[in-house]
Design a protein around this motif. Sequence first.
Motif, short mmCIF file in Angstrom:
data_model
loop_
_atom_site.label_atom_id
_atom_site.label_comp_id
_atom_site.label_asym_id
_atom_site.label_seq_id
_atom_site.Cartn_x
_atom_site.Cartn_y
_atom_site.Cartn_z
N LEU A 13 0.83 -1.20 0.00
CA LEU A 13 0.00 0.00 0.00
C LEU A 13 0.87 1.26 0.00
N SER A 14 1.88 1.28 0.85
CA SER A 14 2.77 2.45 0.94
C SER A 14 3.62 2.62 -0.31
N SER A 15 4.05 1.52 -0.91
CA SER A 15 4.83 1.59 -2.16
C SER A 15 3.99 2.19 -3.29
N ILE A 16 2.75 1.76 -3.38
CA ILE A 16 1.87 2.31 -4.41
C ILE A 16 1.65 3.80 -4.18
N MET A 17 1.48 4.20 -2.92
CA MET A 17 1.29 5.63 -2.62
C MET A 17 2.55 6.43 -2.94
N LEU A 65 -2.15 13.93 -0.78
CA LEU A 65 -1.84 12.50 -0.95
C LEU A 65 -1.44 11.85 0.38
N ILE A 66 -0.80 12.59 1.24
CA ILE A 66 -0.47 12.04 2.57
C ILE A 66 -1.76 11.79 3.35
N VAL A 67 -2.71 12.72 3.26
CA VAL A 67 -4.01 12.52 3.92
C VAL A 67 -4.70 11.29 3.32
N ALA A 68 -4.65 11.17 1.99
CA ALA A 68 -5.26 10.00 1.34
C ALA A 68 -4.59 8.71 1.82
N ILE A 92 -7.09 2.80 -2.61
CA ILE A 92 -8.14 3.30 -3.49
C ILE A 92 -8.27 4.82 -3.39
N VAL A 93 -8.32 5.35 -2.20
CA VAL A 93 -8.46 6.80 -2.01
C VAL A 93 -7.26 7.53 -2.62
N GLY A 94 -6.06 7.03 -2.36
CA GLY A 94 -4.85 7.63 -2.91
C GLY A 94 -4.83 7.60 -4.42
N LEU A 95 -5.26 6.49 -5.01
CA LEU A 95 -5.29 6.39 -6.47
C LEU A 95 -6.30 7.37 -7.06
#
Length: 160
Positions: A13-17, A65-68, A92-95
């Motif tokens: 999840l963190s890598s994708i973000m 994006l950090i909030v997402a 999902i939210v970050g994407l």
Amino acid sequence: MIEKEIFGGLGLLSSIMAICMLLVLVAIIVDLVSGWRKAKIRGEARTSYGFSRTFTKVLQREGLLIVAWCIDVAVHFAWWFFATETVYCVPIVGLLFTVAICGVEAWSVKEKADEKDKNRLDHALKIIIGTIGKDKAAELITETIKKGEAHENTKKGQQG
């Protein structure tokens, strides 16, 4: 499938973000370069104001994006507590935020170019009409268009 443990999937999840944050940064840089080049073409002054606006934009967009990412991590933990077999590891939210921000930046690149060119042309036409009058300006524009069409027809005749 990722083993169901509380931190399982957080790395993915963190890598994708992180990739999303990099994509947004690239989009902002493209917008900066586009604005810089358009200003150079138009002969406008390029000052540190544009850079400071870009820096502010980076802080705002990356902050979103950090909030997402925080929302996605919270959903991950909630998913872990309530789901039975799988782990939530796709942000999902970050994407969605990334797609929206990159879309806004792409729109900004196009809008800057089109709007400033249109405004500059409108301003130039107002000056011409104010200087030589509406009728003379219309006559000159019509004459110029006819010359352009004649030139295009000549080029087509030579090529064909």
